[in-house]
Design an enzyme around this catalytic site. Structure first.
Site, PDB file in Angstrom:
ATOM      1  N   GLU A 144      57.680  61.631  19.694  1.00 50.89           N
ATOM      2  CA  GLU A 144      56.938  62.714  19.033  1.00 50.89           C
ATOM      3  C   GLU A 144      55.734  62.146  18.278  1.00 50.89           C
ATOM      4  O   GLU A 144      55.831  61.103  17.636  1.00 50.89           O
ATOM      5  CB  GLU A 144      57.895  63.404  18.063  1.00 50.89           C
ATOM      6  CG  GLU A 144      57.322  64.558  17.275  1.00 50.89           C
ATOM      7  CD  GLU A 144      58.323  65.094  16.262  1.00 50.89           C
ATOM      8  OE1 GLU A 144      58.277  66.296  15.978  1.00 50.89           O
ATOM      9  OE2 GLU A 144      59.153  64.305  15.750  1.00 50.89           O
TER      10      GLU A 144
ATOM     11  N   LYS B 265      55.869  72.994  18.746  1.00 50.90           N
ATOM     12  CA  LYS B 265      57.155  72.899  18.062  1.00 50.90           C
ATOM     13  C   LYS B 265      57.412  74.139  17.213  1.00 50.90           C
ATOM     14  O   LYS B 265      56.589  74.524  16.380  1.00 50.90           O
ATOM     15  CB  LYS B 265      57.166  71.644  17.180  1.00 50.90           C
ATOM     16  CG  LYS B 265      58.484  71.353  16.495  1.00 50.90           C
ATOM     17  CD  LYS B 265      58.364  70.034  15.719  1.00 50.90           C
ATOM     18  CE  LYS B 265      59.671  69.648  15.041  1.00 50.90           C
ATOM     19  NZ  LYS B 265      59.514  68.374  14.287  1.00 50.90           N
TER      20      LYS B 265
ATOM     21  N   CYS C  33      62.137  67.109  18.477  1.00 47.72           N
ATOM     22  CA  CYS C  33      62.854  66.612  17.308  1.00 47.72           C
ATOM     23  C   CYS C  33      63.773  67.666  16.673  1.00 47.72           C
ATOM     24  O   CYS C  33      64.820  67.986  17.226  1.00 47.72           O
ATOM     25  CB  CYS C  33      61.846  66.060  16.312  1.00 47.72           C
ATOM     26  SG  CYS C  33      62.535  64.862  15.138  1.00 47.72           S
TER      27      CYS C  33
END
Length: 261
Positions: A40, A110, A145
């Site tokens: 990431e 995200k 994540c």
């Protein structure tokens, strides 16, 4: 399908250094690899303050994506990960990417921003589900994540099944046990392969170890081999995946039971 995950040590807020290091790292990838996964925010690491974010963020036609396209074309593999992105306004995103050798790029912003940092205050959450990515006969999705803590966000659905979940991460070693549990759980509940590509090195949030990255099969078993440079490799078997689903048909809807997102 051969996958490589690289536990890449990211220099804070230095795209130039990280692009150079990533380019060198990709030159070491084994020739028959189909997909390479970087961590990431591989060009900057997590940048917590808005002033720095404004300077570092790029759009989808910027240097980072242009470089990824060049690398993918040269290597003959797809490259996945995330970078610090902007849409040209005052919104900034942790943007996942899947860049293919022919130049096609798929993006995902995200959704679940980590509330114990300033990510949820500086970055803008994505609004769209992870897109379907068809590549070399397999179906991929990518989340980032903290997203992996939310099972509904990665739910496999009978009408739109996918095979591989890619999870680039900046997940400190102090919570590595939870990271591995969550990756394995997403693999089992969705009957998919899961690739968790964590960073390495040290930053203000902790230490990151190469051993915290992992690749899991549809039974939740780690299946990777660690080879030269600490790179993780796994060969995914489509026939084995489909046979596993056939033997345990968790996603066959009946009149009494169906899955809804």
């Amino acid at each position: 399908m051969k996958i490589c995950a690289i536990p890449f040590d990211i220099v804070y807020a230095s795209p130039e250094e990280n692009l150079a290091a990533a380019g060198h790292a990709l030159e070491q990838v084994e020739d028959d690899t189909d997909v390479v996964v970087l961590p990431e925010l591989f060009t900057t690491a997590f940048v917590p303050d808005l002033g720095s974010v404004k300077v570092l963020a790029e759009d989808n036609s910027g240097r980072t994506v242009d470089t990824l396209r060049r690398w993918a074309r040269k290597g003959g593999y797809a490259i996945a990960g995330s970078f610090l992105a902007t849409d040209g306004s005052d919104s900034y995103f942790n943007r996942g990417f899947f860049v293919e050798p022919d130049g096609k790029a798929t993006f995902y912003d995200k959704r679940h921003l980590f509330p114990l940092s300033t990510e949820d205050k500086v970055y803008t959450p994505g609004r769209a589900m992870a897109p379907r990515i068809d590549f070399r006969g397999w179906v991929f999705r990518i989340v980032l994540c903290f997203d992996v803590r939310f099972p509904v966000w990665t739910r496999n659905r009978p009408e739109d099944m996918y095979d591989v979940l890619i999870v680039p991460a900046n997940w400190p070693h102090s919570r590595a046990g939870q990271f591995r549990i969550l990756l394995a759980a997403r693999a089992v509940e969705n009957q998919i392969y899961v690739v968790g590509a964590d960073r390495s090195g040290v930053d203000a949030y902790g230490e990151y170890l190469d051993c915290d990255s992992a690749i899991y099969d549809n039974l939740g078993n780690p299946m990777h081999e660690v080879r030269r440079g600490g790179y993780l490799y796994a060969v995914l078997d489509k026939d084995a995946l489909l046979e596993g689903r056939r033997r345990f048909p968790a996603y066959i809807a009946t009149d009494k039971w169906s899955i809804e997102l």
